[in-house]
Design a protein around this motif. Structure first.
Motif, short mmCIF file in Angstrom:
data_model
loop_
_atom_site.label_atom_id
_atom_site.label_comp_id
_atom_site.label_asym_id
_atom_site.label_seq_id
_atom_site.Cartn_x
_atom_site.Cartn_y
_atom_site.Cartn_z
N GLU A 306 47.42 41.28 32.94
CA GLU A 306 46.06 41.37 33.47
C GLU A 306 45.52 39.99 33.85
O GLU A 306 44.71 39.86 34.79
CB GLU A 306 45.16 42.02 32.42
N LYS A 307 45.96 38.96 33.14
CA LYS A 307 45.48 37.60 33.43
C LYS A 307 45.76 37.20 34.87
O LYS A 307 45.00 36.42 35.47
CB LYS A 307 46.14 36.60 32.47
N ASP A 308 46.85 37.71 35.44
CA ASP A 308 47.18 37.38 36.82
C ASP A 308 46.18 38.00 37.80
O ASP A 308 46.09 37.56 38.96
CB ASP A 308 48.59 37.88 37.17
N TYR A 309 45.46 39.00 37.35
CA TYR A 309 44.49 39.68 38.22
C TYR A 309 43.06 39.17 38.02
O TYR A 309 42.18 39.52 38.79
CB TYR A 309 44.55 41.19 37.97
N THR A 310 42.85 38.39 36.98
CA THR A 310 41.50 37.90 36.70
C THR A 310 41.39 36.37 36.83
O THR A 310 40.29 35.83 36.82
CB THR A 310 41.06 38.30 35.28
N ASN A 311 42.52 35.71 36.96
CA ASN A 311 42.53 34.26 37.11
C ASN A 311 41.98 33.88 38.49
O ASN A 311 42.55 34.27 39.51
CB ASN A 311 43.96 33.74 36.95
N PRO A 312 40.90 33.12 38.54
CA PRO A 312 40.30 32.78 39.84
C PRO A 312 41.24 31.98 40.74
O PRO A 312 41.14 32.06 41.97
CB PRO A 312 39.06 31.96 39.46
N PHE A 313 42.16 31.24 40.16
CA PHE A 313 43.10 30.46 40.96
C PHE A 313 44.18 31.35 41.59
O PHE A 313 44.80 30.98 42.57
CB PHE A 313 43.73 29.36 40.11
N ARG A 314 44.41 32.50 40.99
CA ARG A 314 45.30 33.49 41.60
C ARG A 314 44.57 34.25 42.71
O ARG A 314 45.16 34.61 43.72
CB ARG A 314 45.77 34.49 40.54
N MET A 315 43.29 34.47 42.49
CA MET A 315 42.51 35.31 43.40
C MET A 315 41.99 34.56 44.62
O MET A 315 41.63 35.17 45.63
CB MET A 315 41.34 35.94 42.64
N MET A 316 41.94 33.23 44.55
CA MET A 316 41.23 32.48 45.59
C MET A 316 41.89 32.53 46.96
O MET A 316 41.26 32.22 47.97
CB MET A 316 41.06 31.02 45.15
N VAL A 317 43.16 32.94 47.04
CA VAL A 317 43.82 33.01 48.35
C VAL A 317 43.58 34.34 49.05
O VAL A 317 44.05 34.55 50.18
CB VAL A 317 45.34 32.77 48.20
N TYR A 318 42.84 35.24 48.40
CA TYR A 318 42.54 36.54 48.99
C TYR A 318 41.05 36.62 49.32
O TYR A 318 40.22 36.03 48.63
CB TYR A 318 42.92 37.67 48.03
N GLU A 319 40.73 37.38 50.35
CA GLU A 319 39.33 37.54 50.74
C GLU A 319 38.54 38.28 49.66
O GLU A 319 37.39 37.97 49.39
CB GLU A 319 39.25 38.32 52.06
N ASN A 320 39.18 39.26 49.05
CA ASN A 320 38.52 40.06 48.03
C ASN A 320 39.58 40.75 47.17
O ASN A 320 40.78 40.64 47.43
CB ASN A 320 37.57 41.09 48.65
N GLU A 323 41.94 43.24 49.04
CA GLU A 323 43.06 42.63 49.74
C GLU A 323 44.16 42.22 48.76
O GLU A 323 45.35 42.41 49.02
CB GLU A 323 42.58 41.40 50.52
N MET A 324 43.75 41.68 47.63
CA MET A 324 44.72 41.28 46.60
C MET A 324 45.53 42.47 46.13
O MET A 324 46.76 42.40 45.98
CB MET A 324 43.99 40.63 45.42
N ASP A 325 44.86 43.59 45.90
CA ASP A 325 45.55 44.79 45.43
C ASP A 325 46.56 45.29 46.46
O ASP A 325 47.63 45.80 46.11
CB ASP A 325 44.54 45.89 45.11
N LYS A 326 46.22 45.14 47.75
CA LYS A 326 47.14 45.59 48.79
C LYS A 326 48.38 44.71 48.86
O LYS A 326 49.47 45.18 49.18
CB LYS A 326 46.43 45.59 50.14
N VAL A 327 48.22 43.43 48.55
CA VAL A 327 49.34 42.49 48.62
C VAL A 327 50.23 42.57 47.38
O VAL A 327 51.46 42.68 47.49
CB VAL A 327 48.83 41.04 48.80
N VAL A 328 49.64 42.51 46.20
CA VAL A 328 50.44 42.45 44.97
C VAL A 328 50.48 43.79 44.22
O VAL A 328 51.24 43.93 43.26
CB VAL A 328 49.91 41.35 44.02
N GLY A 329 49.68 44.75 44.69
CA GLY A 329 49.65 46.04 44.01
C GLY A 329 48.58 46.07 42.92
O GLY A 329 48.27 45.04 42.32
#
Length: 360
Positions: A306-320, A323-329
């Motif tokens: 779950e940390k990979d989905y809440t870490n802002p440094f992981r999320m910052m390359v996606y618009e929202n 989009e992140m869910d579509k890329v990484v599931g």
């Protein structure tokens, strides 16, 4: 000339420089860095790092269970799933809880007692008792006085600088819990395979009580040191003189593996937690608590991913998030997590059924 001897699951990070000779317990992970001297890390599942600023070696035992359970469990499943040998003549062990790691955990628990006791005595001169007994009392009661107390190890690095152990009380508790869980899991498998229908029948079929015995990793197959010693003796005497006969020994030990593991696990849980299979109440308690441990492991698998989905440094390359869910599931769609949750539910029901049988 020299060697690096590493147990199963050894993981050196990128840009790691090690000195020969060095030896590492199973599932040791080495953080990036240039390590200035030979290392001997006897504690499994540890994160080892070189603290250049404070000029010390830092070892976090039990790192995988506390911070990256997802990777540990998934790798165990992945290696088994990707074993595509057409003929699996040799029984390769992929589980992170197995006789080799259990023996290393037992050794680690003794070291924790020793080093904790030494740290306490150093800070509290005049304390009665030897270091091991003092450390054991503190760790068994999870004494609040341990919070903030520096614990240092000896013999881990071939230098005069300090080796600091961190998270020792937490790891001590985890390691003891894992030994009980390991024994319970094998016990459940044994009860199922033997179609056992009563406590009396179970106790009559359990392996004879023994001391914890040594195991050897032979090309990925775990075999008792006694069996390997016997094979070597027979090779030297000429009783075994072909590769076919050597492979036959491997095959025989593979056939005996589950029973030998159970005997070893019961000896381990007796040594560490005082368990007795002759006591039906203790048998029930061991099984019941194993469900809690299995749930804890599955929860940690989820939270570490779950940390990979809440870490802002992981999320910052996606618009929202969409989009992140579509890329990484989506996390909720992670097949491995679903699989582990299902495995927990199946295990819980198995134990419930067994406990029902034992209460009749």
């Amino acid at each position: 000339d020299g060697e690096i001897i590493a147990g199963r699951g050894f993981l050196p990070g990128l840009c790691v420089s090690l000195k020969h000779n060095s030896q590492f317990a199973a599932f040791t992970i080495i953080a990036k860095g240039d390590f200035p001297a030979e290392l001997n890390i006897p504690v499994p599942f540890s994160l080892v790092s070189n603290d250049v600023t404070n000029d010390m070696l830092v070892v976090m035992p039990g790192y995988w269970f506390m911070y990256n359970m997802y990777a540990l469990a998934r790798n165990s499943w992945k290696y088994t799933d990707r074993d595509k040998r057409t003929e699996k003549k040799q029984l390769i062990e992929h589980d992170f809880l197995a006789p080799d790691t259990i023996n290393e955990i037992i050794q680690a628990l003794q070291l924790f007692k020793k080093f904790t006791g030494e740290a306490w005595i150093l800070n509290n001169p005049g304390t009665a008792g030897d270091a091991v007994s003092v450390g054991e009392k503190l760790l068994e009661t999870n004494d609040a006085a341990l919070n903030g107390m520096d614990i240092f190890a000896s013999g881990f690095e071939n230098t005069g600088r300090k080796t600091k152990l961190i998270k020792v009380p937490a790891c001590y508790s985890v390691f003891k819990k894992l030994i009980s869980y390991y024994a319970a899991r094998l016990l459940v498998n044994f009860i199922e395979s033997q179609n056992i229908t009563s406590v009396k029948q179970l106790q009559s079929l359990l392996p004879a009580s023994t001391d914890v015995f040594e195991w050897k990793n032979i090309g990925g197959q775990l075999i008792t040191a006694e069996a390997i010693g016997e094979m070597e003796k027979n090779i030297k005497s000429g009783k075994i003189d072909t590769w076919e006969e050597v492979h036959a020994v491997y095959a025989k030990q593979g056939d005996n593996y589950e029973y030998d593991k159970l005997q070893h696990a019961l000896a381990a849980v007796k040594l560490v937690n005082g368990f007795s299979s002759d006591d039906s109440v203790e048998l029930k308690s061991l099984l019941d608590k194993s469900v809690e441990t299995k749930k804890w492991m599955v929860d940690n698998i989820y939270s570490s991913r779950e940390k990979d989905y809440t870490n802002p440094f992981r999320m910052m390359v996606y618009e929202n998030r969409e989009e992140m869910d579509k890329v990484v599931g989506r996390l909720e769609d992670n097949q491995f997590i679903k699989q582990e949750k299902q495995a927990f539910e199946e295990y819980r029901l198995k134990v419930k059924k067994i406990l029902g049988m034992m209460n009749n």
